[in-house]
Design a protein around this motif. Structure first.
Motif, PDB file in Angstrom:
ATOM      1  N   TRP A   1       0.849  -1.190   0.000  1.00 38.14           N
ATOM      2  CA  TRP A   1       0.000   0.000   0.000  1.00 38.14           C
ATOM      3  C   TRP A   1       0.885   1.241   0.000  1.00 38.14           C
ATOM      4  CZ3 TRP A   1       1.297  -2.697   4.274  1.00 38.14           C
ATOM      5  CH2 TRP A   1       1.682  -2.012   5.424  1.00 38.14           C
ATOM      6  N   THR A   2       0.268   2.379  -0.263  1.00 32.84           N
ATOM      7  CA  THR A   2       1.004   3.644  -0.248  1.00 32.84           C
ATOM      8  C   THR A   2       0.305   4.611   0.703  1.00 32.84           C
ATOM      9  OG1 THR A   2      -0.233   4.525  -2.128  1.00 32.84           O
ATOM     10  CG2 THR A   2       1.836   3.377  -2.605  1.00 32.84           C
ATOM     11  N   ASP A   3       1.071   5.610   1.135  1.00 32.72           N
ATOM     12  CA  ASP A   3       0.574   6.605   2.087  1.00 32.72           C
ATOM     13  C   ASP A   3       0.935   7.983   1.522  1.00 32.72           C
ATOM     14  OD1 ASP A   3      -0.397   7.493   4.733  1.00 32.72           O
ATOM     15  OD2 ASP A   3       1.690   8.041   5.062  1.00 32.72           O
TER      16      ASP A   3
ATOM     17  N   PRO B   1       2.332  20.780  12.811  1.00 32.12           N
ATOM     18  CA  PRO B   1       3.027  20.134  13.942  1.00 32.12           C
ATOM     19  C   PRO B   1       2.085  19.297  14.793  1.00 32.12           C
ATOM     20  CG  PRO B   1       2.649  22.459  14.406  1.00 32.12           C
ATOM     21  CD  PRO B   1       2.236  22.240  12.983  1.00 32.12           C
ATOM     22  N   GLY B   2       2.445  18.039  14.969  1.00 34.71           N
ATOM     23  CA  GLY B   2       1.661  17.156  15.823  1.00 34.71           C
ATOM     24  C   GLY B   2       0.506  16.471  15.137  1.00 34.71           C
ATOM     25  N   PHE B   3       0.197  16.843  13.884  1.00 28.47           N
ATOM     26  CA  PHE B   3      -0.886  16.175  13.166  1.00 28.47           C
ATOM     27  C   PHE B   3      -0.471  15.984  11.713  1.00 28.47           C
ATOM     28  CE2 PHE B   3      -1.855  20.658  13.845  1.00 28.47           C
ATOM     29  CZ  PHE B   3      -1.963  21.160  12.557  1.00 28.47           C
ATOM     30  N   PRO B   4      -1.112  15.069  10.988  1.00 26.17           N
ATOM     31  CA  PRO B   4      -0.622  14.673   9.663  1.00 26.17           C
ATOM     32  C   PRO B   4      -1.014  15.647   8.565  1.00 26.17           C
ATOM     33  CG  PRO B   4      -2.561  13.410  10.212  1.00 26.17           C
ATOM     34  CD  PRO B   4      -2.247  14.234  11.424  1.00 26.17           C
TER      35      PRO B   4
ATOM     36  N   GLU C   1      15.243  14.222   3.524  1.00 27.48           N
ATOM     37  CA  GLU C   1      16.206  15.327   3.566  1.00 27.48           C
ATOM     38  C   GLU C   1      15.619  16.607   4.149  1.00 27.48           C
ATOM     39  OE1 GLU C   1      19.111  14.614   3.313  1.00 27.48           O
ATOM     40  OE2 GLU C   1      19.761  13.692   1.426  1.00 27.48           O
ATOM     41  N   TYR C   2      14.316  16.704   4.221  1.00 28.02           N
ATOM     42  CA  TYR C   2      13.676  17.878   4.812  1.00 28.02           C
ATOM     43  C   TYR C   2      13.386  17.691   6.302  1.00 28.02           C
ATOM     44  CZ  TYR C   2      12.901  19.757   0.105  1.00 28.02           C
ATOM     45  OH  TYR C   2      13.067  20.260  -1.167  1.00 28.02           O
ATOM     46  N   GLY C   3      13.890  16.607   6.867  1.00 29.18           N
ATOM     47  CA  GLY C   3      13.684  16.360   8.283  1.00 29.18           C
ATOM     48  C   GLY C   3      12.733  15.214   8.548  1.00 29.18           C
ATOM     49  N   SER C   4      13.016  14.039   7.961  1.00 28.45           N
ATOM     50  CA  SER C   4      12.199  12.821   8.181  1.00 28.45           C
ATOM     51  C   SER C   4      10.713  13.124   8.012  1.00 28.45           C
ATOM     52  CB  SER C   4      12.468  12.248   9.578  1.00 28.45           C
ATOM     53  OG  SER C   4      13.839  12.011   9.778  1.00 28.45           O
ATOM     54  N   VAL C   5      10.384  13.856   6.955  1.00 21.27           N
ATOM     55  CA  VAL C   5       8.999  14.303   6.770  1.00 21.27           C
ATOM     56  C   VAL C   5       8.055  13.125   6.546  1.00 21.27           C
ATOM     57  CG1 VAL C   5       7.441  15.595   5.253  1.00 21.27           C
ATOM     58  CG2 VAL C   5       9.610  16.603   5.968  1.00 21.27           C
ATOM     59  N   GLY C   6       8.394  12.250   5.596  1.00 24.79           N
ATOM     60  CA  GLY C   6       7.488  11.144   5.291  1.00 24.79           C
ATOM     61  C   GLY C   6       7.251  10.236   6.477  1.00 24.79           C
TER      62      GLY C   6
ATOM     63  N   GLU D   1       5.159  12.145   9.257  1.00 20.34           N
ATOM     64  CA  GLU D   1       3.749  12.323   8.896  1.00 20.34           C
ATOM     65  C   GLU D   1       2.983  11.014   9.021  1.00 20.34           C
ATOM     66  OE1 GLU D   1       2.392  15.359   8.397  1.00 20.34           O
ATOM     67  OE2 GLU D   1       4.403  15.947   8.982  1.00 20.34           O
ATOM     68  N   TRP D   2       3.622   9.902   8.686  1.00 18.98           N
ATOM     69  CA  TRP D   2       2.971   8.598   8.862  1.00 18.98           C
ATOM     70  C   TRP D   2       2.727   8.316  10.337  1.00 18.98           C
ATOM     71  CZ3 TRP D   2       5.039   3.506  10.323  1.00 18.98           C
ATOM     72  CH2 TRP D   2       4.157   2.454  10.048  1.00 18.98           C
ATOM     73  N   LEU D   3       3.712   8.617  11.166  1.00 11.38           N
ATOM     74  CA  LEU D   3       3.540   8.427  12.607  1.00 11.38           C
ATOM     75  C   LEU D   3       2.404   9.290  13.133  1.00 11.38           C
ATOM     76  CD1 LEU D   3       7.275   8.401  13.795  1.00 11.38           C
ATOM     77  CD2 LEU D   3       5.700   6.458  13.762  1.00 11.38           C
ATOM     78  N   GLU D   4       2.359  10.538  12.703  1.00 12.39           N
ATOM     79  CA  GLU D   4       1.303  11.445  13.171  1.00 12.39           C
ATOM     80  C   GLU D   4      -0.067  10.982  12.695  1.00 12.39           C
ATOM     81  OE1 GLU D   4       3.881  15.612  13.420  1.00 12.39           O
ATOM     82  OE2 GLU D   4       2.653  15.183  11.655  1.00 12.39           O
TER      83      GLU D   4
END
Length: 771
Positions: free
Chosen positions: A186-188, A312-315, A456-461, A464-467
């Protein structure tokens, strides 16, 4: 009689029960242990769907269907009389047998229990457990340097910046590979805001009367605009460096700080300068640290956090309706990278005071007349980023999983930054899938393989998945293994991880052989593996948000040069040729060892009955921090009694620390005395282990303001480290110190530790009043 009981049980209850099992629970002090026994038939409940035994049923109180059916519509009195008599006899027998089951003593001697258990044990419904040596051998056969070498070519790309067509193309390649291996995929998708260099014009600066300079490198998430200030050299821009400048009574208000790259992250350098009221920061690669050439440009970001700083704090899901908000980690000052030659030009012309002792470089720090005008014109843009996933499902606890992840984006070629990690990720997925399909390996738990964008932008992907799935992940994911930057040299080996994973790491170091035919432990760990191999987990590491934001035990590791960080990270020169130079062209062999190191940890986590995590490591860390705080509290009460009165006691913090210690020992005893062949018992114990990391996340702070809520390994005023630092400020009567704030954070940290101990101890009715 036993056979009759089993037969009647099958007829009237309609489904079989599991074998005898027991649960041993201790109180918080480890005394008065009780044994509870539950008896049932020899026949186990079948494991449904993919071998997952999640719903073992031990209920024996349902009413027999036959007893409900008979005698409702009698057609003659004789039949009614006979039927009534039969029902009475059968009911009597059932009642007698059930009564016997329920009257078994809950505190029978251990010898009696073992004999009874042996007599009635049957199949558990669990997946057949392959010998661990066979699992290791299978992985070694399938994950080889030659196969990795060919995969490097498939996943190499000159342009795959996050959100670009190249990034999406690589993501589709990973997805297709996962599908080829028969994995569920799947993709996110996320829509995130990032800062890119200006589409028209450029960032630029002018120093004194020198010609205007226009660097093409940039720092994402810098403040934008134009500022003028006097240049001040601040070495590496660490907190200690700025303290040294302050001790020399140098005015830092409005200054443009010139700092070296390395030693700490770009974001930390800018955040430290902002605390000194600087107006801007210029970062350059000094020739004593970097031999990358005079004109090589640097790329990076300065968000003191991870993920999309505008959610911040939400996806950052598409069309999500949130009010405009920014991360507290976004800098308010300008930041820009410059080349080595640009930095040296400025340094040569600086005046002012001499460098402090221990600082190398040119002789002067800079004076008020060394003015520089900086203009940053970065543009904010929205990009679509896709995370790609594949899963190998477990055969017992499929809804519990370890996550293995690697970023696939890079500023340029990014061979060390992303290509090696992505290739190892794909090859691990292929190897373990093949083990399951063709070699009879049946993991108890699942393995999720993740390819992230926006690293490279700060573990963005990853963030966001964690959030987006935090509530689910915190209950299901029990570990994260990071594959970013795993090969950057060959003479050293470093690991950063949650203390819960230290014992697993130590065992893995001894199992995996290096290219010198000795274990990694023998080659790199020497006599003390913790001092020679372990390093702190940094905020810029993709494993950090898993640990400090989500409470998931995480590990990151890398082969290093043994001297410094890999010089080509964040440049357009991160190519295979450059990596070959620092590894003597041993990249495939080092990648194989890195893959087996990650694979051994992942396979051990899904192979064993119990999660191999050591709760005692946190016990010693808590005790160390508590001792430090206790000593400093007493010191402040002696030196500044008006700030911390004698009424402030450390008794409750000591008690909370003791509660965690007792709970950890209690669980260890429960494990020793439990039947680890019982699926449900293992699941209960593993869930207790999984709560530990999550419960170190402070529930009293906002994830928006302080996303890294872990009180031991996180960042913010709620951490035990921050409490210790705050006490230092109180002792010296620093104007930034706040006694009331300290007392509040002190109390909340105490209750966070106590809450973790309570959760670890088990059921709420088993707890004593600890505080």
């Amino acid at each position: 009689m036993d056979q009759a009981r089993t037969t009647i049980s099958k007829i009237f209850n309609g489904e079989p029960h599991s074998y005898t099992r027991f649960n041993l629970t201790q109180n918080m002090e480890g005394d008065n242990s009780q044994v509870e026994m539950k008896l049932s038939s020899d026949v186990d409940e079948e494991v449904g769907g993919n071998g997952v035994g999640d719903h073992l049923n031990h209920n024996s109180n349902r009413k027999p269907y036959v007893a409900q059916k008979l005698g409702r519509t009698p057609k003659n009195l004789c039949f009614v009389a006979v039927a009534t008599f039969l029902i009475f006899v059968i009911g009597y027998l059932i009642g007698y047998l059930v009564h016997r089951n329920k009257d078994v003593s809950p505190i029978c001697p251990a010898a009696v229990f073992r004999a009874e258990e042996t007599a009635v044990r049957g199949e558990t419904g669990a997946a057949p457990l392959m010998d661990w040596d066979d699992v290791k051998q299978l992985l070694a056969q399938k994950l080889t340097a030659s196969k990795l070498d060919s995969v490097f070519s498939d996943f190499s790309s000159t342009e795959h910046r996050a959100g670009s067509a190249g990034d999406e193309g690589l993501g589709n390649k990973v997805l297709n590979r996962f599908k080829e291996y028969g994995m569920k995929t799947w993709t996110d998708e996320h829509f995130v805001k990032v800062q890119d260099p200006p589409t028209s014009g450029s960032n630029k600066f002018v120093f004194k009367n020198n010609p205007e300079e226009r660097p093409s490198g940039f720092l994402s998430y810098s403040a934008t605009g134009k500022t003028t200030g006097a240049v001040l050299y601040a070495y590496y821009g660490r907190e200690s460096d700025f303290r040294m400048l302050r001790d020399k009574s140098i005015n830092m208000n409005g200054r443009v700080m010139l700092v070296r790259a390395g030693r700490n992250s770009f974001a930390e350098k800018v955040a430290n300068a902002a605390k000194m009221n600087a107006s801007a920061v210029l970062i350059y690669p000094d020739p004593s640290d970097y031999s990358i050439g005079d004109t090589t440009q640097l790329f990076g970001h300065v968000h003191m956090g991870s993920g999309d700083p505008y959610t911040p704090g939400f996806p950052s899901f598409n069309h999500t309706q949130f009010p405009p908000v920014q991360s507290s980690g976004l800098p308010k000052i300008l930041a820009q990278t410059i080349t080595q030659s640009m930095g040296n030009t400025i340094l040569r012309q600086l005046t002012g005071q001499n460098l402090p002792d221990g600082w190398d470089g040119y002789n002067r720090l800079g004076d008020e007349g060394d003015t520089l005008t900086l203009e940053v014109n970065n543009v904010l843009t929205e990009k679509k980023m896709n995370n790609v996933f594949g899963v190998i499902k477990g055969f017992v606890d499929a809804d519990r999983y370890v996550v293995i992840g690697a970023q696939r984006d890079a500023w340029g070629p990014g061979f060390a930054a992303s290509t090696v990690g992505t290739s190892v990720l794909v090859e691990l997925a292929r190897s373990i899938s093949d083990m399951v399909k063709n070699d009879g390996f049946k993991p108890r738990r699942s393995i999720v393989f993740a390819s992230w964008s926006g690293g490279e932008y700060g573990s963005v992907g990853a963030t966001e998945w964690l959030e987006g799935y935090l509530s689910s992940l915190s209950m299901k994911a029990f570990s994260y293994i990071n594959l970013d930057g795993i090969v950057t040299g060959q003479s050293g080996f470093k690991v950063a991880a949650s203390p819960l994973m230290y014992s697993l790491i130590e065992k893995t170091l001894k199992e995996v052989k290096s290219n010198k035919a000795v274990s990694l432990s023998a080659q790199f760990a020497k006599s003390n593996w913790e001092s020679n191999v372990l390093e702190p987990l940094r905020m810029e590491n993709a494993a950090y948000p898993f640990l400090a934001f989500s409470g998931i035990p995480s590990v990151s590791f890398r082969f290093t040069t043994g001297v410094s960080d890999y010089q080509y990270f964040g440049t357009l020169q991160d190519t295979r040729d450059k990596l070959n130079r620092v590894t003597s062209s041993q990249v495939p062999q080092l990648a194989e060892m890195a893959g087996r190191f990650a694979g051994h940890m992942a396979l051990r986590l899904v192979h064993d009955h119990l999660l191999p995590m050591d709760l005692r490591k946190y016990d010693s860390i808590i005790r160390y921090n508590v001792a430090q705080i206790n000593g400093k509290v007493k010191n402040v009460q002696r030196v500044q009694p008006q700030l911390l009165p004698k009424a402030l006691t450390v008794q409750w913090l000591n008690s909370a620390s003791g509660s965690y210690s007792r709970a950890a020992r209690s669980l260890a005893t429960d494990i020793t005395n439990s039947d680890l062949e019982d699926i449900q018992m293992c699941r209960i114990i593993n869930d207790r282990i999984m709560t530990v990391e999550r419960n170190f996340l402070s529930p009293y702070v906002s994830s928006k303001e302080s996303p890294f809520r872990h009180i031991l390994l996180g960042s913010g005023p709620h951490t035990l480290k921050a409490l210790s630092t705050h006490l230092d400020a109180l002792r010296t009567d620093n104007p930034e110190a706040d006694a009331d704030l300290f007392r509040n954070q002190f109390a909340l940290a105490t209750w966070t530790i106590q809450g973790c101990a309570n959760s670890l101890a088990g059921d709420i009715w088993s707890l004593d009043n600890q505080i």
